[in-house]
Write a protein that holds these residues in place. Structure first.
Motif, mmCIF file in Angstrom:
data_model
loop_
_atom_site.group_PDB
_atom_site.id
_atom_site.type_symbol
_atom_site.label_atom_id
_atom_site.label_comp_id
_atom_site.label_asym_id
_atom_site.label_seq_id
_atom_site.Cartn_x
_atom_site.Cartn_y
_atom_site.Cartn_z
ATOM 1 N N SER A 132 -2.922 17.472 5.656
ATOM 2 C CA SER A 132 -3.056 18.642 4.785
ATOM 3 C C SER A 132 -2.954 18.280 3.308
ATOM 4 N N SER A 133 -2.517 17.064 2.989
ATOM 5 C CA SER A 133 -2.387 16.654 1.592
ATOM 6 C C SER A 133 -3.728 16.655 0.870
ATOM 7 N N THR A 134 -4.827 16.556 1.601
ATOM 8 C CA THR A 134 -6.150 16.544 0.975
ATOM 9 C C THR A 134 -6.538 17.903 0.407
ATOM 10 N N ALA A 135 -5.802 18.956 0.756
ATOM 11 C CA ALA A 135 -6.168 20.309 0.308
ATOM 12 C C ALA A 135 -5.358 20.783 -0.896
ATOM 13 N N TYR A 136 -4.296 20.089 -1.257
ATOM 14 C CA TYR A 136 -3.401 20.598 -2.288
ATOM 15 C C TYR A 136 -3.939 20.448 -3.708
ATOM 16 N N ASN A 137 -4.534 19.303 -4.007
ATOM 17 C CA ASN A 137 -4.859 18.972 -5.397
ATOM 18 C C ASN A 137 -5.747 19.992 -6.102
ATOM 19 N N PRO A 138 -6.813 20.518 -5.460
ATOM 20 C CA PRO A 138 -7.632 21.508 -6.178
ATOM 21 C C PRO A 138 -6.844 22.731 -6.634
ATOM 22 N N PHE A 139 -5.854 23.146 -5.864
ATOM 23 C CA PHE A 139 -5.051 24.292 -6.263
ATOM 24 C C PHE A 139 -4.183 23.957 -7.477
ATOM 25 N N MET A 180 3.840 19.936 -13.638
ATOM 26 C CA MET A 180 2.655 19.291 -13.077
ATOM 27 C C MET A 180 3.010 17.946 -12.448
ATOM 28 N N ALA A 181 3.826 17.149 -13.140
ATOM 29 C CA ALA A 181 4.238 15.858 -12.602
ATOM 30 C C ALA A 181 5.005 16.032 -11.301
ATOM 31 N N VAL A 182 5.896 16.998 -11.269
ATOM 32 C CA VAL A 182 6.702 17.232 -10.074
ATOM 33 C C VAL A 182 5.832 17.687 -8.906
ATOM 34 N N LEU A 183 4.869 18.585 -9.175
ATOM 35 C CA LEU A 183 4.001 19.080 -8.110
ATOM 36 C C LEU A 183 3.134 17.979 -7.520
ATOM 37 N N ILE A 184 2.559 17.146 -8.380
ATOM 38 C CA ILE A 184 1.721 16.051 -7.875
ATOM 39 C C ILE A 184 2.545 15.080 -7.045
ATOM 40 N N SER A 185 3.714 14.715 -7.548
ATOM 41 C CA SER A 185 4.558 13.755 -6.845
ATOM 42 C C SER A 185 5.133 14.331 -5.557
ATOM 43 N N VAL A 186 5.726 15.522 -5.672
ATOM 44 C CA VAL A 186 6.358 16.135 -4.501
ATOM 45 C C VAL A 186 5.320 16.507 -3.451
ATOM 46 N N CYS A 207 0.803 -1.229 0.000
ATOM 47 C CA CYS A 207 0.000 0.000 0.000
ATOM 48 C C CYS A 207 0.832 1.275 0.000
ATOM 49 N N THR A 208 2.139 1.155 0.193
ATOM 50 C CA THR A 208 2.988 2.346 0.257
ATOM 51 C C THR A 208 4.152 2.275 -0.720
ATOM 52 N N VAL A 209 5.030 1.299 -0.533
ATOM 53 C CA VAL A 209 6.266 1.252 -1.320
ATOM 54 C C VAL A 209 5.979 1.001 -2.790
ATOM 55 N N LEU A 210 5.213 -0.052 -3.089
ATOM 56 C CA LEU A 210 4.951 -0.391 -4.492
ATOM 57 C C LEU A 210 4.199 0.714 -5.234
ATOM 58 N N PRO A 211 3.106 1.289 -4.670
ATOM 59 C CA PRO A 211 2.454 2.401 -5.370
ATOM 60 C C PRO A 211 3.351 3.620 -5.528
ATOM 61 N N ALA A 212 4.143 3.936 -4.491
ATOM 62 C CA ALA A 212 5.014 5.104 -4.566
ATOM 63 C C ALA A 212 6.069 4.929 -5.651
ATOM 64 N N LEU A 213 6.671 3.750 -5.723
ATOM 65 C CA LEU A 213 7.666 3.500 -6.772
ATOM 66 C C LEU A 213 7.024 3.554 -8.158
ATOM 67 N N PHE A 265 2.517 15.002 -2.723
ATOM 68 C CA PHE A 265 2.119 13.813 -1.977
ATOM 69 C C PHE A 265 3.250 13.304 -1.085
ATOM 70 N N LEU A 266 4.441 13.162 -1.674
ATOM 71 C CA LEU A 266 5.559 12.596 -0.920
ATOM 72 C C LEU A 266 5.986 13.495 0.235
ATOM 73 N N SER A 267 5.994 14.807 -0.003
ATOM 74 C CA SER A 267 6.413 15.717 1.068
ATOM 75 C C SER A 267 5.402 15.753 2.213
ATOM 76 N N SER A 268 4.130 15.505 1.912
ATOM 77 C CA SER A 268 3.107 15.507 2.956
ATOM 78 C C SER A 268 3.208 14.275 3.853
ATOM 79 N N TRP A 269 3.483 13.129 3.244
ATOM 80 C CA TRP A 269 3.433 11.879 3.983
ATOM 81 C C TRP A 269 4.789 11.388 4.472
ATOM 82 N N THR A 270 5.879 11.904 3.916
ATOM 83 C CA THR A 270 7.195 11.417 4.336
ATOM 84 C C THR A 270 7.488 11.676 5.815
#
Length: 303
Positions: A253-260, A209-215, A164-170, A217-222
């Protein structure tokens, strides 16, 4: 508030454009449902507990809170993974192949995501794994401290972490790197054509866009993952309550980023949000952009 307002705008836009939605956009709607579901089912209880300086409701509400968090969290993670895979397939396939990704296919994928998330969420209720309070006492999650205390907790946390974490993240990172490489190669191929400025803008927008979506999510949960790992291998008492609390809040707070992100990169979403102003009291600033480039980015990114 930001999560509810932002994702409500995404859902309202989807309802207004229901017949015009492209198959990949259904995953965006599903992500908004997961984010707003987390906000409505969890945040009020957490806020009330914070004001009371203690968890409210006892063990029953603790299990409910942890289950909702796990359900919507895994759903969001798997939705992001599915979005990355579909975007990668669309970017690296011909137009005829990309047309095979239909709404029915995406709906089946979304149903699988929810069933997969629900399965993992109810496993602790049927005896594999445990739910328990966070070290700071006003939130509940998976009992990370059970990693060493029992083989049951060890096997559940290890399996959950890998599947649920490593495989999806990779998968997410690999797909977005593949997209960036594909766009980079396309840019190199058209260097001999007098379209370098437009190609540069397109590559910049897609990569950003790719960097923002990835970073995002990862920066919120790391930070939360780091403190959870510390709880696995060390006593939770070794962490100060504030040290354990802040990563948890940051992850939520990761739930608030995507709409922006949608607002900045999607001209359609900006237009629909401005149309909603007639029934709202707030105003949305306008981010100007080149129309031709916006359309090209929207077409390539959504497939």
């Amino acid at each position: 508030i930001l999560t509810i307002l932002g994702n409500s705008a995404v859902l309202a836009t989807a309802v207004r454009r229901l017949s015009l939605l492209k198959p990949p956009e259904l995953l965006t709607v599903n992500l908004a449902v997961a984010d707003i579901g987390m906000a409505l089912s969890m945040y009020p209880l957490a806020i009330a507990s914070a004001w009371s300086h203690a968890w409210l409701g006892g063990d029953t509400s603790c299990v409910y809170y942890a289950l909702m968090g796990f359900l919507f969290g895994v759903c969001s993670m798997m939705t992001l993974c599915a979005m990355a895979v579909i975007r990668f397939l669309v970017t690296n396939s011909s137009k005829s192949s990309s047309n095979k990704i239909t709404k029915s296919t995406v709906c089946i994928l979304i149903a699988f995501i929810w069933l997969y998330s629900l399965l993992w969420a109810i496993l602790p209720l049927v005896g594999w794994g445990y739910y328990g309070p966070e070290p700071f006492g006003i939130s509940c999650t998976i009992a990370w401290s059970k990693f060493h205390n029992s083989s049951n907790g060890f096997s559940f946390i290890l399996s959950m972490f890998l599947l649920c974490t490593v495989l999806p993240a990779l998968t997410i990172v690999a797909c977005y790197l593949g997209i960036a490489w594909k766009v980079h190669k396309a840019y190199q191929e058209i260097q001999n054509i007098d379209r370098i400025p437009n190609a540069a803008k397109l590559e910049k927008k897609l990569t950003l866009m790719a960097v923002l979506i990835s970073v995002g999510f990862l920066s919120s949960w790391t930070p939360y993952a780091a403190t959870s790992f510390w709880s696995i291998f060390n006593s939770s008492d070794s962490l100060q309550p504030v040290v354990a609390l802040l990563p948890c809040l940051f992850a939520k707070s990761s739930t608030a980023y995507n709409p922006f992100i949608y607002y900045v990169f999607s001209k359609t979403f900006r237009c629909e949000v401005r149309k909603l102003q007639c029934c709202c009291a707030w105003r949305v600033p306008y981010f100007s952009s080149d129309n031709s480039m916006e359309n090209a980015v929207s077409t390539m990114w959504s497939g």
